[in-house]
Design an enzyme around this catalytic site. Structure first.
Site, short mmCIF file in Angstrom:
data_model
loop_
_atom_site.label_atom_id
_atom_site.label_comp_id
_atom_site.label_asym_id
_atom_site.label_seq_id
_atom_site.Cartn_x
_atom_site.Cartn_y
_atom_site.Cartn_z
N PHE A 179 -15.14 7.57 5.44
CA PHE A 179 -14.51 7.19 3.96
C PHE A 179 -14.39 5.45 3.75
O PHE A 179 -14.52 4.79 4.84
CB PHE A 179 -12.97 7.56 3.99
CG PHE A 179 -12.15 6.89 2.90
CD1 PHE A 179 -12.15 7.88 1.83
CD2 PHE A 179 -11.53 5.98 3.13
CE1 PHE A 179 -11.35 7.55 0.55
CE2 PHE A 179 -10.78 5.48 1.86
CZ PHE A 179 -10.68 6.38 0.76
N ASP A 198 0.82 -1.10 -0.05
CA ASP A 198 0.00 -0.01 -0.04
C ASP A 198 0.94 1.20 0.06
O ASP A 198 1.88 1.16 0.37
CB ASP A 198 -0.83 0.16 1.26
CG ASP A 198 -1.89 -1.05 1.15
OD1 ASP A 198 -2.38 -1.26 0.13
OD2 ASP A 198 -2.14 -1.71 2.49
#
Lengths: 592, 652
Positions: free
Chosen positions: B351, B282
């Site tokens: 989110f 990531d």
């Protein structure tokens, strides 16, 4: 005296040419020439073999392809019907077993068939030994009398088995390579592979070599025998004749090695001169070496191929020069006595000489041919050791087809340890090597030494058997070791020195030959099966570089340590002791 | 002591053979005549020495295993300490009852108040609060947990009150699993260990047969071979070094990983880690610091700066991410204060990696912030100024967070992000090891390429969603590559399950942790690289010791065979070390064979020093050290031992 820097004028004379005086130098050059020639021919044939391995068309396809499909139509098989390992191997076994049984019956009852003499006969155990020997590409001959086999047995059964065993071996290597190249879980169709091996490769080359040999003077006739009365004798000998050239061709092309005559290539009708010597040498190395060189194209990995060939050549050069050294020095104690001694010519054909004999026997033991153009029993211990080393590491260059299988087993074993050393899980040709592949590779690697060591230990304990050994005891160990090593590696070269044609050895050797052939082949094809189910990895960077110098070094180390060094105690008490004894006369007393 | 039991040793053929040899050697000491062995005083003391040395060989091998096991016991003990039995308040149809924590079942709801220990692994259903996880992760800073976050049992809630849905039955919590793994799973052999044992067993079998054949050979040559010397030959030849140390290496592997605060669910995963070809990272938190901070507000033309800052603050007030909090903080610094009261009538949309935006939604108004591409798509907007602004911010490595209010761009928040210190060097090492790195990020193309260039990432997937991550895993697996990845969200679970090495963050959700085969207690994604190093180290240790062990045989042959047949002077040529006293020579070889095991124990447990370098270089170095070294070192060592023994007057 005219200016003659190269001594050309004296070449035809005698005694004063450098090459004639310096037998060592000339021998070395002869050996190097032999090696260079086989490499050149190996490279030439390799592109043809690589096409067969990749199932591509060759220039022989228009003819051979038709023959193959003609046979395939008759038996209703073909390359469309791909087999998995189980079916492939069982087909191979069944096919071989059927041929074995038929051959056994035929040879045992050969007197009842036409073209037989009354004295054509073999005992049950000898028949078993002979059939398993020719079936397994070993061609160990426990019979020597050419009249033991009838013409029909010789022409059809023996020659037939020679083709069959060569075809089987090559088919197995085709299946193995297919297992690596493909990922469909199948490894091919045995019948197809067998027919392709025969009609694309073995038969055409056999025909070619037959023609060359006939031209160079080897008999090919329907005459049954000629009678000879040597000048020093009052007895008339009958020397059998027949299709010697054809048998000689398939004997060498198919890495079989069993000759028409008991004396094999030492007999002038089989190998009359230097040209036939080099032709036969080249022909038995042609397919084994060519197959390995072909791997470069097959896997598009030239470096890998160069590494393999280099490692094999190290064995080749080392054993060739060891044997040459042993033969050229002969018995050192004789030289110390001041005798003019030009090496060990005992049992060698003068037309061929020490270098030509040494390299021929090494070529025959580094492949599984086992042909010989000299009497191995008369070799010096060091000379014999060179041959024995090759047998103990299971014929490094290998027989037709089996060479590829054998070298891959060693490579897998090496890749495993080498990969661990760099912190990778092993992979070959980008295919993961799992624990099962290691298992079967280990099994096939240890089967060979076990097939030699166990019978050796057992036999040594049976005094009645050992009584037939007439040479000093260390030599007897060498002879016995050689006997089992030649059987287990399916080589077929023979030292003898004892009564080979007795029930014990006939049966035991027969079993060793069969196990050494099919058990190991089964393990190796099982590896192909495991590979055939795996897809290759799309590489980012190379894992371990199998073409590197250090990998070659390690492969060499593995073959020496695992293959050869396990025999060290036996070698020490056998050939090494005999060899050392040749320097020290006093030891005779101790061991005798 | 139980390790000396033959049935226990059976699992390790090399040591089993050693044990049998040891038993026979004891018999030889007491009944030499039964073995046709000479029974003069010199020989008897030799037999005793052999028996002792064989015992030591077994002992050292067992000690190395015990040493590794002790280590795992320490680790599991410290894990057990983490486990705190406590009373929990279970809510059952709004009826509260107090039950011991070990009676909680998956699905139960519990209420945890400030200061209480969380009774089991679970998921926050409602409430929020700071949890001290220091006993599990070692991180002393409390972590804020909100609805949907996962909590680990035995950690302590410091503030507020949480309602937690328990997700693990007693004995099945992560800590329980970890203890179980450390204590037991290591004993199960990995495929690689199985392959190696097969190989070693094969070699052992050959050497056994060779040694046995010497009986027959010497019998044939007319002399009796000394059983004890044959035993020594056999033990010297079989790969006792690697055979004796193999269990220790396997246990050490899982221990080492545990010391990194990573729990591997199987030894296999650790080995796979060593062989990883592709690693999926990531961006946020791995390549970059991840604690992205708002540094500037850029209002759109025709929007007042104060208004814009207020919109931003409103949209972020209930956003618990570092990002959200930094926006509110920056707004406060700029003199804009907002409170929960301002948000009356608004609903907060957190989110998510799928929607890729967050914000607040009122009756007929909304303020959303999110990635540019998402905003453009969702709201069918086009604004050249905003697009250009975002691009500019991205180009200098920042993250642009455009804000949309009621269908119009009101401005852009600039977030800054920096590379993690040292990440470039680590990625360089990965490249050296031929490992491909793929960075997945929800950021746009420009930011992604900026950071991948900066850090040396090979490939990146910009604007990625968890599905993209899964697809990357699948496509790399289709190329037969070993894939490693880190994940924490539930959305990552399928990818984690598919990857060969899936490491879940401890702070991640339960499904992610279930799917992964490793859990990092510190929730530090860069640890994946440490795991890869450890995996490689274990394989290298095994390979190096095997090579060393097999290479040692050369010298042992050249010492023992001539000594064994000292009465055949012709074989003197093989005695290249020139050892005159045969019994001392044989003893020296056996001493070397014995002491090499404890000498190698530190290496087995610590692992071969692994300096990341190219495979070719590593191979060259290791084959020279362990291959050639393995041939030469014992020659020297045996000679030294022989000389020492002679000096000490041990002449038998």
């Amino acid at each position: 005296m005219s200016y003659d820097p190269f001594g050309i004028s004296s070449l035809s004379g005698y005694g004063n040419s450098f090459w004639q005086v310096n037998r060592v130098a000339s021998g070395v050059v002869i050996i190097l020439i032999y090696l260079a020639i086989v490499i050149i021919f190996g490279v030439i044939i390799s592109s043809f073999i690589s096409k067969i391995y990749r199932d591509q068309d060759t220039w022989l396809t228009p003819i051979s392809g038709r023959i193959v499909s003609f046979f395939e139509k008759i038996i209703g098989e073909g390359s469309e019907r791909q087999m998995k390992f189980r079916e492939y191997f069982l087909t191979l076994l069944f096919f071989n077993a059927a041929a074995g049984v038929i051959s056994f019956i035929f040879i045992f009852y050969q007197r009842d068939f036409p073209f037989a003499f009354a004295n054509n006969h073999m005992t049950v155990s000898l028949t078993f030994n002979t059939v398993s020997s020719f079936l397994t590409n070993t061609n160990l001959q426990h019979y020597s009398n050419p009249f033991d086999l009838s013409y029909l047995s010789q022409t059809f059964v023996i020659t037939g088995l020679m083709f069959l065993s060569a075809g089987t071996g090559f088919a197995a290597s085709m299946a193995f390579i297919r297992g690596i190249l493909q990922d469909k879980g199948t490894i091919g169709n045995f019948y197809h592979d067998f027919l392709v091996s025969i009609f694309y490769l073995i038969l055409p080359l056999t025909l070619l070599v037959t023609v060359i040999l006939i031209i160079s003077g080897i008999p090919e006739t329907t005459l049954s025998y000629i009678s000879v009365q040597p000048v020093f004798s009052s007895v008339t000998y009958r020397v059998p004749l027949g299709s010697v050239a054809t048998l000689e061709a398939i004997k060498n092309i198919g890495t079989n090695g069993g000759g028409f005559y008991g004396a094999n290539a030492a007999f002038p009708f089989e190998n009359p001169n230097w040209f036939t010597n080099i032709t036969e040498f080249t022909s038995f190395l042609l397919i084994p070496l060519g197959s390995i060189i072909a791997l470069g194209r097959v896997f598009s990995n030239r470096r890998f191929m160069v590494m393999l060939v280099s490692v094999l050549m190290i064995f080749f050069v080392f054993t060739a020069f060891l044997t040459f050294y042993g033969e050229i020095t002969g018995i050192p104690s004789l030289s110390t006595l001041g005798v003019i001694y030009n090496g060990n010519m005992v049992g060698k054909e003068t037309a061929i000489g020490i270098a030509g004999s040494s390299i021929f026997s090494i070529g025959a033991t580094i492949t599984s041919t086992g042909a010989s153009n000299a009497i191995l029993a008369a070799y010096s211990p060091a000379g014999l050791l060179g041959n024995l080393v090759n047998l103990l590491i299971n014929d490094p260059v290998g027989g037709i087809g089996t060479g590829v299988l054998n070298i891959f087993t060693s490579v897998i074993f090496t890749v495993f340890i080498a990969s661990l050393m760099v912190g990778k899980l092993p992979e070959l040709m980008s295919i993961k090597i799992g624990s099962k592949e290691i298992k079967y590779s280990t099994l096939s690697l240890i089967t060979h030494p076990l097939l030699i060591i166990i019978p050796l230990g057992v036999t040594l304990m049976i005094p009645s058997i050992m009584a037939s050994f007439t040479n000093p005891k260390p030599d007897a160990i060498t002879e016995l070791l050689y006997e089992f090593a030649t059987s287990a590696s399916n080589n077929g070269s023979e030292v003898g020195g004892f009564l080979t044609n007795q029930v014990y050895f006939n049966v035991l050797d027969g079993i060793i030959m069969i196990l050494g052939r099919y058990v190991i082949m089964g393990f190796q094809l099982k590896i192909a099966d495991l590979f055939s189910n795996k897809k290759p990895k799309v590489e980012i960077g190379k894992s371990i570089d199998t073409g590197s110098f250090y990998f070659g070094l390690m492969l060499l180390g593995v073959m020496l340590l695992v293959g050869l060094l396990s025999f060290f105690p036996i070698l020490a008490l056998g050939p090494i002791l005999s060899w050392a004894r040749a320097f020290e006369q006093s030891i005779w007393m101790v061991i005798r | 002591m139980e390790k000396f039991r033959p049935d226990f040793q059976m699992k390790n053929p090399v040591m089993f053979v050693t044990e049998i040899a040891f038993i026979i050697s004891i018999f030889v000491v007491f009944f030499p005549s039964y073995f046709d062995a000479p029974s003069t005083g010199v020989y008897i003391s030799f037999y005793i020495a052999v028996a002792i040395l064989l015992f030591l060989t077994l002992l050292f091998s067992n000690l190395s295993t015990t040493l590794s096991e002790e280590q795992s016991k320490t680790i599991s003990a410290s894990l057990k300490k983490m486990k705190t039995e406590t009373n929990a308040t279970r809510v059952n149809d709004s009826v509260k009852e107090t039950v011991p924590s070990d009676q909680l079942r998956s699905g139960d709801l519990v209420i945890v108040s400030a200061g209480e220990v969380i009774p089991g692994d679970g998921e926050v259903v409602s409430g929020s609060g700071y949890v001290n996880e220091s006993n599990v992760t070692g991180e002393s800073r409390p972590v804020r947990k909100i609805q949907g976050d996962s909590v680990t049992g035995s950690t302590t809630l410091q503030t507020d009150e949480l309602v937690i849905r328990i997700t693990a039955n007693p004995g099945e919590t992560y800590i329980d699993k970890m203890i179980e793994i450390v204590e037991a799973a290591v004993r199960e052999k990995t495929p690689n260990e199985i392959a190696l044992s097969t190989l070693l067993s094969g070699l052992t079998l050959i050497f056994l047969m060779v040694t046995a054949s010497i009986f027959a050979l010497s019998d044939f040559l007319g002399f009796t071979s000394n059983t004890d010397i044959l035993i020594v030959l056999l033990i010297a030849l079989i790969p006792t070094t690697i055979g004796g140390l193999m269990p220790a290496i396997g246990i050490a592997a899982v221990n080492k990983i545990s010391q990194f605060n990573v729990i591997s669910k199987s030894g296999r995963a650790v080995e796979n880690a060593g062989d990883v070809d592709t690693i999926i990272l990531d961006k946020t938190g791995t390549v970059t610091m991840g604690d992205r901070e708002a540094i500037r507000f850029y209002p759109n033309s025709s929007v007042q700066e104060k208004d814009f800052i207020k919109y931003c603050a409103l949209a972020s007030l209930q956003d618990n991410t570092m990002e959200g909090m930094s926006i509110v903080k920056l707004a406060r610094e700029k003199g804009v204060e907002v409170s929960d009261a301002d948000l009356a009538g608004f609903e907060f949309l957190p989110f998510s990696a799928d929607t890729r935006f967050s914000g607040v939604k009122g009756k007929d108004t909304y303020i959303y912030k999110g990635a540019l591409s998402t905003m453009l798509k969702n709201h069918k907007l086009s604004d050249t100024f905003i697009v250009a602004l975002c691009k500019e911010i991205s180009l200098r490595g920042g993250t642009a967070l455009p804000v949309v209010k009621d269908g119009k761009f009101v401005g852009v928040i600039e977030l800054n992000d920096t590379l993690k210190p040292g990440i470039k060097q680590r990625l360089d090492l990965l490249k050296k090891m031929n490992i491909k790195t793929i960075m997945c990020t929800g950021d746009d193309e420009v930011t992604a390429s900026y950071f991948s260039n900066l850090s040396g990432i090979d490939e990146y997937v910009a604007n990625s969603t968890p599905v993209d991550k899964f697809n990357v895993v699948i496509s790399e697996k289709a190329k037969q590559r070993m894939v490693a990845m880190v994940g924490d969200g539930t959305n990552d679970a399928p990818a984690l399950a598919k990857a060969d090495v899936g490491m879940a963050m401890n702070k991640g959700t339960a499904p992610a942790k279930d799917a992964a085969n490793m859990i990092d207690l510190d929730s530090d994604p860069t640890k994946l690289m440490d795991v890869i190093f450890i995996g490689k180290q274990i394989l290298i240790t095994r390979g190096a010791l095997t090579t060393f062990s097999i290479a040692n045989d050369v010298s042992k042959y050249f010492v023992i065979i001539p000594a064994m047949f000292y009465f055949i002077p012709a074989l003197g040529a093989l005695n290249i070390l020139g050892l005159e006293n045969p019994l001392t020579a044989i003893t020296s070889a056996l001493i070397f064979n014995t002491i090499i095991i404890p000498l190698m124990v530190p290496m087995a447990i610590r692992g071969v020093r692994y300096r990341p370098s190219s495979i070719a270089e590593l191979f060259r170095r290791n084959i020279l050290i362990y291959g050639l070294g393995g041939i030469i070192v014992p020659f020297l060592a045996i000679k030294v031992i022989y000389v020492l023994l002679s000096i000490l007057g041990v002449g038998w």
